[in-house]
Scaffold this motif. Sequence first.
Motif, PDB file in Angstrom:
ATOM      1  N   VAL A  91       0.845  -1.203   0.000  1.00 26.88           N
ATOM      2  CA  VAL A  91       0.000   0.000   0.000  1.00 26.88           C
ATOM      3  C   VAL A  91       0.877   1.249   0.000  1.00 26.88           C
ATOM      4  O   VAL A  91       0.659   2.197  -0.776  1.00 26.88           O
ATOM      5  CB  VAL A  91      -0.950  -0.010   1.218  1.00 26.88           C
ATOM      6  CG1 VAL A  91      -1.629   1.359   1.376  1.00 26.88           C
ATOM      7  CG2 VAL A  91      -2.006  -1.096   1.065  1.00 26.88           C
ATOM      8  N   ASN A  95       1.291   3.967  -3.033  1.00 29.77           N
ATOM      9  CA  ASN A  95       0.983   5.366  -2.764  1.00 29.77           C
ATOM     10  C   ASN A  95       2.171   6.266  -3.088  1.00 29.77           C
ATOM     11  O   ASN A  95       1.998   7.391  -3.568  1.00 29.77           O
ATOM     12  CB  ASN A  95       0.578   5.525  -1.300  1.00 29.77           C
ATOM     13  CG  ASN A  95      -0.065   6.864  -1.025  1.00 29.77           C
ATOM     14  OD1 ASN A  95      -1.087   7.194  -1.619  1.00 29.77           O
ATOM     15  ND2 ASN A  95       0.524   7.642  -0.134  1.00 29.77           N
ATOM     16  N   ASP A 313      -7.308  -0.792  -6.659  1.00 22.18           N
ATOM     17  CA  ASP A 313      -6.194  -0.943  -5.732  1.00 22.18           C
ATOM     18  C   ASP A 313      -5.430  -2.209  -6.095  1.00 22.18           C
ATOM     19  O   ASP A 313      -5.957  -3.321  -5.965  1.00 22.18           O
ATOM     20  CB  ASP A 313      -6.741  -1.028  -4.308  1.00 22.18           C
ATOM     21  CG  ASP A 313      -5.651  -1.202  -3.263  1.00 22.18           C
ATOM     22  OD1 ASP A 313      -4.454  -1.071  -3.617  1.00 22.18           O
ATOM     23  OD2 ASP A 313      -5.992  -1.473  -2.099  1.00 22.18           O
TER      24      ASP A 313
END
Length: 440
Positions: A91, A95, A313
């Motif tokens: 994650v 990002n 995602d």
Amino acid sequence: MTLSRRAMVAGLGALAAPLAPLASRPPAPRSVTPEPPAVPAGRAPDQLARDESFWGTVTRKYRVSPDFVNLENGYYGIMPEPVRLAYHRNVDHLNELNSHLLRTTYKAQADAVRQRIATLLGVSTEEIALTRGGTEALQNLIAGYNRLRRGDAVMYSDLDYHSARYAMNWLRDRRGVSVERMVVPEPATRQAALDAYARALRDHPRVKLLLLSHMNNRTGLVLPVGEIATMAREKGVDVIVDAAHSWGQLDFTVDDLKADFAVFSLHKWMGAPLGSGFLYIRAGRLADIDPAYADETYPDGDIRSRVHSGTVDVAPILTVGTALDFHDALGSAFRQARLRFLRDRWVHQVIDLPNVEILTPEEPAMYGAITAFRITGRTSEADNVAIAEELFDRHRIFTVARNGPARGDCVRVTPALFTSRDEVDLLATALRGLASRTRG
């Protein structure tokens, strides 16, 4: 079927209140160890399944709430620590790199995941397309199946997944077909299931597409899908196998399913993050599934054209490799043996009760971890929500009411790899008490 609003509020309120003591439950592990477990050399799966010391080390790979006994692990699977930590890193990585990751290295990384999956299932990478879960995979295969003609029929059973049944119903208007529904017999046995499907295919000769759950999400019954799919093929019927629950619970490969189309989840029993799954189309059958929404991102001859999810995602997909590493450290045979042991442990303590109905048979090939029970005469939604509430409120055991079976609603029990023998013993004790209070 999920808990009612009343049940959810009651459950949340109970969690906020001081917890009743769990006398039969060992204290929660004080520490969590992130390394993958190591199976001792020379141990047979059935033997190791009973070794609480070893499975205690597995439990310590999970961060599990000490506030209740979680026997509702069928919705999705808790990530073990190596996977959770990798997911958090992915994650952050996504990002930080933003679209640079998506436009440079991600496709190669996703293809490496497809290769890992294909190797584990015994198929080629070109037969695998990644999805956001089993439901998306089912919807894409059902909606895209293009061999139906007006006047044909499709079929599903009372135990099949509700979202897949809705998609099959949608074919009535989409393809101009009729929709047939069959009932899987209770009590189920291998032969009774085979006879029921043979009879349904004989009585409905216009059926051209059959939805078939390997392990259904309502009762946990495992069907002999290889034999049913072979039977269907002999009658010119294609089969879509829903293996979302069985992969990671049971020890099998795609060849065992004998089907040309199948769907799988990665965030259930493989312990990958939520939002990961895949579909399978056997080589030579790709043309029988339409590209998703006439998508042109990939050519028609590429299975990835059968899925289009937009910008999603990708951290769950980037984490699948770590989840498969954890799976491989134990292996399918050892996982299957442990989960069946836990099921047998509680079932065999209550199966003698005259008013407790166990909805999976005693044939090991027909169950894994998931098993449902019913209190005789209590077949409504309200009845079974109340039973699940009582198990939680009185014993802090979390289960879930399920609907769908033709003979009435039930309560589903789903232990996991981190579940202990003492926890399923606690369930058995609670059920014996519940059954004694409701015996007519």
